[in-house]
Design an enzyme around this catalytic site. Sequence first.
Site, PDB file in Angstrom:
ATOM      1  N   CYS A  56       0.822  -1.217   0.000  1.00  0.00           N
ATOM      2  CA  CYS A  56       0.000   0.000   0.000  1.00  0.00           C
ATOM      3  C   CYS A  56       0.855   1.266   0.000  1.00  0.00           C
ATOM      4  O   CYS A  56       0.531   2.247  -0.678  1.00  0.00           O
ATOM      5  CB  CYS A  56      -0.959   0.007   1.183  1.00  0.00           C
ATOM      6  N   HIS A 162      -2.257   1.164   7.183  1.00  0.00           N
ATOM      7  CA  HIS A 162      -2.502   1.298   5.747  1.00  0.00           C
ATOM      8  C   HIS A 162      -2.056   2.678   5.276  1.00  0.00           C
ATOM      9  O   HIS A 162      -2.012   3.635   6.055  1.00  0.00           O
ATOM     10  CB  HIS A 162      -3.997   1.111   5.459  1.00  0.00           C
ATOM     11  N   ASP A 180      -8.429   4.762  -1.728  1.00  0.00           N
ATOM     12  CA  ASP A 180      -7.848   3.541  -1.164  1.00  0.00           C
ATOM     13  C   ASP A 180      -7.163   2.728  -2.262  1.00  0.00           C
ATOM     14  O   ASP A 180      -7.810   2.285  -3.215  1.00  0.00           O
ATOM     15  CB  ASP A 180      -8.942   2.715  -0.493  1.00  0.00           C
TER      16      ASP A 180
END
Length: 502
Positions: A56, A162, A180
Amino acid sequence: MAMAGLYRRVLPSPPAIDFASNEGKKLFIDAIQAGTMEGFYKLISYFQTQSEPAYCGLASLSMVLNALAIDPRRKWKGPWRWFDESMLDCCEPLEKVKAEGISFGKVVCLAQCAGAEVEAFRTSQTTIDHFRQFVKRCSVSDNCHVVSSYHRAAFKQTGTGHFSPIGGYHVGSDMVLILDVARFKYPPHWVPLTLLWEAMDTVDETTGHRRGFMLISRPQRDPGLLYTLSCKDESWVGVAKYLMDDIPHLLKSEDVKDMDGILSILCASLPSDFGKFIQWVAEVRREGDGGIGISEEEKERLTIKEELLKQVQDTGLFKHIVNFLSSTSCCRIVPVFGGNENLHEIAASVCCQGLEILSGRSGPSGCSCCRETCFKCVNGSGDKPVTVLSATIVNGKNEEKVDMLVPQYLMKICCGAPDANNCIKTLPAGSNILTALLLALPPETWCGIKDKKLLEEVQSLVSMVNLPALLQEEVLHLRRQLYLLKKCQENKVDKDLSAPRT
């Protein structure tokens, strides 16, 4: 046989609002009308999904770097220069990121190493009002973007730490749009800015530090064009320590009287894997990518590399290094810089690596080998000849032609026309690489030299003031990388988020 697997997750709402929902669309339209979605357009143009569950941070960063149009100065696949997760490896080995994820400080380090301007803050170093100001600043411009490091639990989402970029801001509701990068899991969604702050204001158990956010913008100058430091091999730790810690100590402890004495000390104890640490950035492509023709962009880049090489070789330091490495007394040292290789052997290695990159493989497969190489000359910028060294690579049962574009200045090592039988057995980049690296060492490296006259000579040889602007930028890029690697080596990237001094 049954197959277990996961297909997406239901976005917990509240607290999040799905970007594609009616409410999410209304927030989006309101924010557009208020002018706080300007950063969204560039980000959505380069929006990507992380290619590994733990990527990520890398996906967020490559997305932002591409949105800012920062040139990676090296090929991705085919003829294209493009930031990809696989190229973000200068502060942490990719295999380690894949297995363990990456910390906030190392993502900051990666952004700096890629050449971006970065302002980074942990929640313990700033306030929610400060964070809101940064979000507003980036929401009305496409020149900067915010990447947030947060814990998913605050949003009732599955998972832990994240990273994702912030795509916009809604003033009336004080909500931010999270793009995201785990799109296989959750879609883009709006969340209250205060709740995102709470999600960032959590401790990463791996580092013991709080999470936070970073403002990433385009640099005033481009990153390096010709040389780069590599962390693909774990030996970089020892080489970085030698350059930043051991050399100053050696110069302070030894009573040297001239430049040859200094170079002898520096080279005599160079780590064996030094050649893997600093590398000449070579241009490669499949022969089929436009045939033998060279694009105008490639011609321009080769012209710049040509000028850079000339500027390196015009320095007084380069002349000292050439004389030193060519002396009979240092034959033991020359092989460290590849003295037993010629341009064909270098091209064979580079073209094998190039095929792996062009084929989308991030590491050596062990199945590629070079069967033959040959020179070709084509017209370059202003009809100036450009040298293309073409190699036939055997890849399993297949054969492919891969080209390496060679700046003409490197061909001066050949006698007359570029011919395989006439090449002198000398690594074309060895002296250039060592010169660039010594120029990039911190100015304080040389302060321990006891002989004042020699110290003055060395300081004059390595002074940035005496270098042309193009070479200054190249040297400063390497120096920034060195400082960043030193922080990585000392495990300080998560303690010190500031940009490296140069």
